[in-house]
Design a protein around this motif. Structure first.
Motif, PDB file in Angstrom:
ATOM      1  N   GLY A 173     -29.090  33.961 -27.252  1.00 50.28           N
ATOM      2  CA  GLY A 173     -28.784  33.250 -26.018  1.00 50.28           C
ATOM      3  C   GLY A 173     -29.804  32.198 -25.651  1.00 50.28           C
ATOM      4  O   GLY A 173     -29.644  31.511 -24.646  1.00 50.28           O
ATOM      5  N   ALA A 174     -30.874  32.048 -26.448  1.00 53.20           N
ATOM      6  CA  ALA A 174     -31.921  31.091 -26.094  1.00 53.20           C
ATOM      7  C   ALA A 174     -31.418  29.661 -26.148  1.00 53.20           C
ATOM      8  O   ALA A 174     -31.820  28.837 -25.348  1.00 53.20           O
ATOM      9  N   THR A 175     -30.547  29.364 -27.103  1.00 54.04           N
ATOM     10  CA  THR A 175     -29.988  28.021 -27.214  1.00 54.04           C
ATOM     11  C   THR A 175     -28.469  28.076 -27.187  1.00 54.04           C
ATOM     12  O   THR A 175     -27.807  27.231 -27.758  1.00 54.04           O
ATOM     13  N   ALA A 176     -27.935  29.106 -26.566  1.00 51.33           N
ATOM     14  CA  ALA A 176     -26.485  29.286 -26.555  1.00 51.33           C
ATOM     15  C   ALA A 176     -25.796  28.115 -25.867  1.00 51.33           C
ATOM     16  O   ALA A 176     -26.266  27.608 -24.858  1.00 51.33           O
ATOM     17  N   ALA A 177     -24.673  27.700 -26.420  1.00 56.81           N
ATOM     18  CA  ALA A 177     -23.903  26.601 -25.841  1.00 56.81           C
ATOM     19  C   ALA A 177     -23.262  27.043 -24.535  1.00 56.81           C
ATOM     20  O   ALA A 177     -23.087  28.228 -24.263  1.00 56.81           O
ATOM     21  N   ASP A 178     -22.919  26.061 -23.703  1.00 52.09           N
ATOM     22  CA  ASP A 178     -22.206  26.367 -22.475  1.00 52.09           C
ATOM     23  C   ASP A 178     -20.847  26.990 -22.784  1.00 52.09           C
ATOM     24  O   ASP A 178     -20.236  26.711 -23.822  1.00 52.09           O
ATOM     25  N   ILE A 179     -20.383  27.822 -21.869  1.00 56.55           N
ATOM     26  CA  ILE A 179     -19.006  28.319 -21.921  1.00 56.55           C
ATOM     27  C   ILE A 179     -18.140  27.249 -21.275  1.00 56.55           C
ATOM     28  O   ILE A 179     -18.325  26.910 -20.105  1.00 56.55           O
ATOM     29  N   VAL A 180     -17.215  26.708 -22.021  1.00 54.30           N
ATOM     30  CA  VAL A 180     -16.420  25.584 -21.535  1.00 54.30           C
ATOM     31  C   VAL A 180     -15.029  26.060 -21.102  1.00 54.30           C
ATOM     32  O   VAL A 180     -14.352  26.786 -21.840  1.00 54.30           O
ATOM     33  N   ILE A 181     -14.624  25.648 -19.919  1.00 55.97           N
ATOM     34  CA  ILE A 181     -13.262  25.847 -19.444  1.00 55.97           C
ATOM     35  C   ILE A 181     -12.563  24.492 -19.514  1.00 55.97           C
ATOM     36  O   ILE A 181     -12.947  23.548 -18.815  1.00 55.97           O
ATOM     37  N   GLY A 182     -11.580  24.371 -20.377  1.00 61.44           N
ATOM     38  CA  GLY A 182     -10.820  23.132 -20.475  1.00 61.44           C
ATOM     39  C   GLY A 182      -9.930  22.969 -19.259  1.00 61.44           C
ATOM     40  O   GLY A 182      -9.261  23.917 -18.842  1.00 61.44           O
ATOM     41  N   CYS A 183      -9.920  21.771 -18.682  1.00 65.74           N
ATOM     42  CA  CYS A 183      -9.148  21.542 -17.449  1.00 65.74           C
ATOM     43  C   CYS A 183      -8.231  20.332 -17.598  1.00 65.74           C
ATOM     44  O   CYS A 183      -8.587  19.218 -17.172  1.00 65.74           O
ATOM     45  N   PRO A 184      -7.049  20.507 -18.187  1.00 67.27           N
ATOM     46  CA  PRO A 184      -6.073  19.413 -18.228  1.00 67.27           C
ATOM     47  C   PRO A 184      -5.316  19.377 -16.903  1.00 67.27           C
ATOM     48  O   PRO A 184      -4.334  20.086 -16.713  1.00 67.27           O
ATOM     49  N   LEU A 185      -5.788  18.557 -15.974  1.00 67.31           N
ATOM     50  CA  LEU A 185      -5.243  18.522 -14.623  1.00 67.31           C
ATOM     51  C   LEU A 185      -4.665  17.154 -14.312  1.00 67.31           C
ATOM     52  O   LEU A 185      -5.201  16.132 -14.734  1.00 67.31           O
ATOM     53  N   SER A 186      -3.598  17.144 -13.561  1.00 67.67           N
ATOM     54  CA  SER A 186      -3.032  15.891 -13.075  1.00 67.67           C
ATOM     55  C   SER A 186      -3.895  15.413 -11.913  1.00 67.67           C
ATOM     56  O   SER A 186      -3.793  15.917 -10.802  1.00 67.67           O
ATOM     57  N   LEU A 187      -4.765  14.438 -12.178  1.00 71.52           N
ATOM     58  CA  LEU A 187      -5.646  13.891 -11.156  1.00 71.52           C
ATOM     59  C   LEU A 187      -5.076  12.619 -10.552  1.00 71.52           C
ATOM     60  O   LEU A 187      -5.538  12.151  -9.506  1.00 71.52           O
ATOM     61  N   THR A 188      -4.087  12.054 -11.231  1.00 75.19           N
ATOM     62  CA  THR A 188      -3.347  10.895 -10.728  1.00 75.19           C
ATOM     63  C   THR A 188      -1.868  11.190 -10.925  1.00 75.19           C
ATOM     64  O   THR A 188      -1.494  12.176 -11.551  1.00 75.19           O
ATOM     65  N   GLY A 189      -1.014  10.328 -10.403  1.00 75.02           N
ATOM     66  CA  GLY A 189       0.415  10.573 -10.520  1.00 75.02           C
ATOM     67  C   GLY A 189       0.938  11.393  -9.354  1.00 75.02           C
ATOM     68  O   GLY A 189       0.204  11.686  -8.400  1.00 75.02           O
ATOM     69  N   PRO A 190       2.208  11.813  -9.404  1.00 73.28           N
ATOM     70  CA  PRO A 190       2.840  12.509  -8.278  1.00 73.28           C
ATOM     71  C   PRO A 190       2.134  13.783  -7.845  1.00 73.28           C
ATOM     72  O   PRO A 190       2.184  14.159  -6.676  1.00 73.28           O
ATOM     73  N   ALA A 191       1.477  14.479  -8.776  1.00 78.23           N
ATOM     74  CA  ALA A 191       0.784  15.728  -8.441  1.00 78.23           C
ATOM     75  C   ALA A 191      -0.724  15.540  -8.377  1.00 78.23           C
ATOM     76  O   ALA A 191      -1.480  16.508  -8.396  1.00 78.23           O
ATOM     77  N   GLY A 192      -1.161  14.282  -8.258  1.00 75.42           N
ATOM     78  CA  GLY A 192      -2.591  13.995  -8.282  1.00 75.42           C
ATOM     79  C   GLY A 192      -3.376  14.682  -7.181  1.00 75.42           C
ATOM     80  O   GLY A 192      -4.492  15.146  -7.397  1.00 75.42           O
ATOM     81  N   GLY A 193      -2.790  14.761  -5.987  1.00 75.38           N
ATOM     82  CA  GLY A 193      -3.483  15.426  -4.883  1.00 75.38           C
ATOM     83  C   GLY A 193      -3.731  16.894  -5.161  1.00 75.38           C
ATOM     84  O   GLY A 193      -4.770  17.451  -4.786  1.00 75.38           O
ATOM     85  N   GLY A 216      -4.035  18.267  -8.252  1.00 77.09           N
ATOM     86  CA  GLY A 216      -5.040  18.381  -9.305  1.00 77.09           C
ATOM     87  C   GLY A 216      -6.454  18.189  -8.795  1.00 77.09           C
ATOM     88  O   GLY A 216      -7.377  18.904  -9.198  1.00 77.09           O
ATOM     89  N   VAL A 217      -6.644  17.232  -7.901  1.00 76.39           N
ATOM     90  CA  VAL A 217      -7.979  16.971  -7.347  1.00 76.39           C
ATOM     91  C   VAL A 217      -8.447  18.172  -6.532  1.00 76.39           C
ATOM     92  O   VAL A 217      -9.607  18.601  -6.639  1.00 76.39           O
ATOM     93  N   ASP A 218      -7.550  18.740  -5.720  1.00 80.67           N
ATOM     94  CA  ASP A 218      -7.925  19.914  -4.936  1.00 80.67           C
ATOM     95  C   ASP A 218      -8.323  21.074  -5.845  1.00 80.67           C
ATOM     96  O   ASP A 218      -9.320  21.759  -5.601  1.00 80.67           O
ATOM     97  N   VAL A 219      -7.541  21.309  -6.889  1.00 85.57           N
ATOM     98  CA  VAL A 219      -7.833  22.393  -7.829  1.00 85.57           C
ATOM     99  C   VAL A 219      -9.186  22.165  -8.499  1.00 85.57           C
ATOM    100  O   VAL A 219      -9.999  23.091  -8.626  1.00 85.57           O
ATOM    101  N   GLN A 220      -9.449  20.922  -8.936  1.00 82.98           N
ATOM    102  CA  GLN A 220     -10.729  20.609  -9.573  1.00 82.98           C
ATOM    103  C   GLN A 220     -11.895  20.895  -8.645  1.00 82.98           C
ATOM    104  O   GLN A 220     -12.904  21.500  -9.058  1.00 82.98           O
ATOM    105  N   HIS A 221     -11.789  20.489  -7.402  1.00 83.04           N
ATOM    106  CA  HIS A 221     -12.889  20.696  -6.451  1.00 83.04           C
ATOM    107  C   HIS A 221     -13.154  22.183  -6.225  1.00 83.04           C
ATOM    108  O   HIS A 221     -14.309  22.628  -6.203  1.00 83.04           O
ATOM    109  N   GLY A 222     -12.088  22.956  -6.055  1.00 86.01           N
ATOM    110  CA  GLY A 222     -12.272  24.392  -5.852  1.00 86.01           C
ATOM    111  C   GLY A 222     -12.892  25.053  -7.066  1.00 86.01           C
ATOM    112  O   GLY A 222     -13.773  25.918  -6.936  1.00 86.01           O
ATOM    113  N   ALA A 223     -12.449  24.649  -8.256  1.00 87.15           N
ATOM    114  CA  ALA A 223     -12.988  25.219  -9.495  1.00 87.15           C
ATOM    115  C   ALA A 223     -14.470  24.905  -9.636  1.00 87.15           C
ATOM    116  O   ALA A 223     -15.263  25.751 -10.078  1.00 87.15           O
ATOM    117  N   GLN A 224     -14.871  23.692  -9.257  1.00 85.56           N
ATOM    118  CA  GLN A 224     -16.279  23.309  -9.396  1.00 85.56           C
ATOM    119  C   GLN A 224     -17.169  24.135  -8.480  1.00 85.56           C
ATOM    120  O   GLN A 224     -18.294  24.490  -8.850  1.00 85.56           O
TER     121      GLN A 224
END
Length: 388
Positions: A30-50, A52-60
């Motif tokens: 674990g001394a040089t272990a890579a980050d655990i990555v959560i992939g986030c394919p979110l609609s940040l623009t377009g009809p569902a953009g609002g 996606g942005v809300d979901v991203q903020h909560g996740a962060q």
């Protein structure tokens, strides 16, 4: 050839091998272990953009909290957020990139039903969990919402809640007639309209249906179709439509109570409608000020973003917390641990209430709050909606 040349080469090779072994040991420790990555394919623009942005903020907010507390089994979390624009083809392309990255242990997203339908089978084939926090409608290619073992959702499924939601508001308002406004070219919202119509007619409520393309820009033309005698208006659309449509309804002088699905309580709807969504009814598993984990989340969100979180932001937060809980309960950071841990989740007490999964698919809840939008877009709980 110098007698020392061959021994020197051997020594150099041994040192090189030892360096590789040492690096591998340090990584495994674990001394040089890579980050655990959560992939986030979110609609940040377009009809569902609002959404996606809300979901991203909560996740962060959730990621920041987890990392501040030491991470997951000694490793840090990181979100890899990419914009799908709401397009299924883009969701597929992004999923492929995530699946090939060994550091990605799970997927948060996508947002809409069409995107989820495009990637759910890829999740099973790649053995990579998809946890779609906001999707709630019918999904193309998934009859009766019978998802595979690698697909999970968090928002309450429309087929379980839309009928009871309408029943609750009809009873509260004593409504005898309702106008239902939905997209004509979005399968999830066509189904939503059918669910609402069935619930209304079962109660003897007169129904008007108004269908319009999701690309509509002239909202005044929709408003002119609404029967002025309707006791209740019901809107089934994405957040990009909800805001301007609600505003157009109020600007036309219609004060009729409005009901919507979960998209209508997105923070962007209140802003775009210029506050006209105040008084709108919907459902939300998250209610600000309800105490416990919900209040702690709200405080953390305000500290990060300077505003109260929306219900959709809470789903992004909850989804990350559920993934972390899955890995911790399995004491392992892996794709399989996320899947097995999520599938075994029972009565998890989170910011959206008690959550249980029956191995896959939709979260199981006994009730969900009926809410009303208040000043600033905050939600007030009115009652509990019993779920069938």
């Amino acid at each position: 050839m110098n007698r020392m040349t061959f021994p020197i080469r051997q020594a150099r090779r041994r040192l090189s091998v030892m360096a590789v072994v040492a690096a591998a040991f340090l990584y495994s420790a674990g001394a040089t272990a890579a980050d655990i990555v959560i992939g986030c394919p979110l609609s940040l623009t377009g009809p569902a953009g609002g959404i996606g942005v809300d979901v991203q903020h909560g996740a962060q907010v959730a990621v920041d909290e987890v990392n501040a507390a030491g991470g997951v089994l000694g490793r840090k979390l990181r979100l890899d957020v990419q914009d799908t624009t709401g397009a299924p083809a883009q969701a597929v392309q992004l999923f492929g990139g995530y699946a090939r990255n060994p550091d990605v242990v799970a997927i948060l997203g996508p947002i809409n039903a069409a995107e989820l339908g495009a990637v759910t089978n890829l999740a099973a084939a790649s053995k990579l969990v998809i946890l779609a926090p906001a999707s709630s409608g019918s999904v193309p290619g998934v009859p009766n919402l019978k998802f595979n073992d690698w697909t999970f959702r968090l928002n309450q499924a429309m087929p379980t809640v839309l009928g009871p939601l309408l029943d609750s508001v009809v009873a509260a308002k004593g409504a005898k007639s309702v106008s239902i406004l939905t997209y004509s070219d979005n399968a999830a919202y066509v189904d939503a309209g059918n669910l609402w119509q069935k619930a209304a007619e079962t109660k003897g409520v007169k129904v008007q249906r108004i269908a319009f393309p999701s690309s509509t820009q002239d909202y005044a033309a929709i408003v002119t179709q609404i029967q002025r005698s309707s006791d209740l208006l019901v809107i089934g659309a994405l957040s990009a439509t909800d805001g301007p449509l609600v505003r157009a309804i109020r600007q036309a002088g219609l004060t009729t109570p409005i009901v919507g699905d979960a998209s209508i309580v997105t923070s962007s709807v209140y802003v775009v409608s210029k506050g006209a969504s105040k008084g709108v009814y919907s459902y939300s598993s998250y209610v600000d000020g309800s105490g416990g984990a919900a209040s702690a989340f709200a405080a953390a969100f305000r500290k990060s973003f300077g505003a109260a979180p929306s219900a959709l932001a809470s789903y992004g937060y909850e989804a990350i917390r559920l993934m972390v809980n899955a890995m911790k309960t399995r004491n392992e950071v892996s794709r399989q641990a996320v899947r097995d841990g999520l599938g075994a989740t029972k009565d998890y007490q989170g910011v959206t209430g008690a959550i249980t999964y029956a191995g896959r698919g939709d979260a199981i809840r006994k009730t969900v709050p009926l809410v009303e939008v208040m000043d600033g877009g905050a939600l007030k709980k009115i009652a509990d909606i019993p779920l069938e």
